[in-house]
Design an enzyme around this catalytic site. Structure first.
Site, PDB file in Angstrom:
ATOM      1  N   ASP A   1       7.200 -19.084  80.367  1.00 53.14           N
ATOM      2  CA  ASP A   1       6.461 -19.471  79.171  1.00 53.14           C
ATOM      3  C   ASP A   1       6.401 -20.993  79.139  1.00 53.14           C
ATOM      4  O   ASP A   1       7.341 -21.661  79.578  1.00 53.14           O
ATOM      5  CB  ASP A   1       7.183 -19.003  77.902  1.00 53.14           C
ATOM      6  CG  ASP A   1       7.079 -17.506  77.682  1.00 53.14           C
ATOM      7  OD1 ASP A   1       6.719 -16.773  78.622  1.00 53.14           O
ATOM      8  OD2 ASP A   1       7.360 -17.062  76.558  1.00 53.14           O
TER       9      ASP A   1
ATOM     10  N   SER B   1      12.563 -28.394  78.549  1.00 50.53           N
ATOM     11  CA  SER B   1      12.772 -28.467  79.988  1.00 50.53           C
ATOM     12  C   SER B   1      11.434 -28.230  80.675  1.00 50.53           C
ATOM     13  O   SER B   1      10.433 -27.989  80.010  1.00 50.53           O
ATOM     14  CB  SER B   1      13.812 -27.433  80.441  1.00 50.53           C
ATOM     15  OG  SER B   1      13.632 -26.216  79.739  1.00 50.53           O
TER      16      SER B   1
END
Length: 289
Positions: free
Chosen positions: A108, A248
């Site tokens: 995602d 991240s």
């Protein structure tokens, strides 16, 4: 922040977090504070704290603030905040699209794609990179000249597990130590975050897309990148690893004439939008002459 989904729906955000990060990266006082916050020890300390049982009190406020639909995830009594953060989604909520010639998203995130010039250079917003600086290897950088760099930026509300994008043979993991800048675009406008941040990569000799380089980049308050396998045979959709708390990034490097990327994603990047994608979603097809 400018996002667009695959249906063309646009979201423009200017959150308090974005404003704070912009101030930190663009003011003298903020930059002094950053010198402390980006150190690996700070992220490791935060990671330790979020692994403690007492951190469970942060879970429900986070769910409410970020509007997390917990019905999508497997039921579990979480032992800590980090245990919640790497929660397992129900398999039916992340189907693997297409056939073997379909390149899928490994995670995602908010996707941007950048062509790599023949001198191995590419540019993300105001910051120019070379593959050699990103990989610390001139030989390896040459393999991806003329190809694409796909940057999947995960925010705190995203699913923080990632998978393999094709069947193939995976190399060992190569770790490049560094610091932990945020991956928010506010930082990339003024700082070469992807060649300064701690990162890991491996090579996937795939069945359908030549050799794909898969890289994971740690970010502010992410003290740990977890890759499950070292050298191994892997399969499309198989879980590769997880990120602990924070934003991240996952990066795919694609060789020249390996993949034809979806036109909407290419166009969105050119127009300054990040494309919202889900793990397993189609982002390209095998290159056809």
């Amino acid at each position: 922040m400018k996002y667009i989904d695959r249906n063309g729906n646009i979201t423009i955000e200017d959150s308090g977090q974005d404003k704070l990060l912009y101030w930190m990266y663009n003011s003298p006082i903020g930059r002094k504070l950053l010198k402390i916050l980006i150190k690996p020890g700070i992220s490791k300390a935060a990671g330790w704290l979020l692994n403690q049982r007492c951190s469970k009190i942060l879970i429900q406020p986070f769910i409410r603030k970020n509007h997390i639909d917990m019905s999508l995830y497997e039921e579990k009594d979480y032992e800590s905040y980090n245990d919640f953060f790497i929660r397992q989604i129900r398999k039916e909520c992340r189907p693997i699209e297409g056939d073997e010639n379909t390149l899928i998203s490994p995670c995602d995130g908010k996707l941007s794609v950048y062509p790599v010039e023949e001198d191995s250079r590419f540019k993300i917003k105001n910051t120019e990179y070379t593959l050699e600086s990103l990989l610390r290897s001139k030989r390896l950088a040459k393999k991806y000249q003329g190809g694409y760099v796909c940057v999947f930026r995960l925010t705190v509300d995203d699913y923080h597990r990632f998978c393999y994008v094709d069947n193939g043979r995976k190399s060992k993991n190569y770790r490049i130590p560094g610091v932990f800048h945020t991956v928010n675009p506010a930082a990339n406008d003024v700082c070469p975050i992807y060649k300064e941040n701690t990162r890991e990569f491996s090579l996937l000799k795939s069945e359908h897309f030549k050799t794909i380089l898969m890289m994971e980049v740690g970010a502010l308050m992410v003290g740990r990148i977890v890759n499950h396998q070292e050298e191994a045979n892997v399969s499309r959709g198989m879980e590769k690893g997880t990120f602990e708390f924070g934003g991240s990034t996952v990066i795919l490097m694609l060789q020249k004439n390996a993949v034809t990327l979806e036109k909407d994603i290419l166009q969105n990047t050119q127009n300054g939008y990040e494309t919202i994608v889900k793990m397993g979603e189609q982002i390209g097809k095998k290159w056809q002459v």
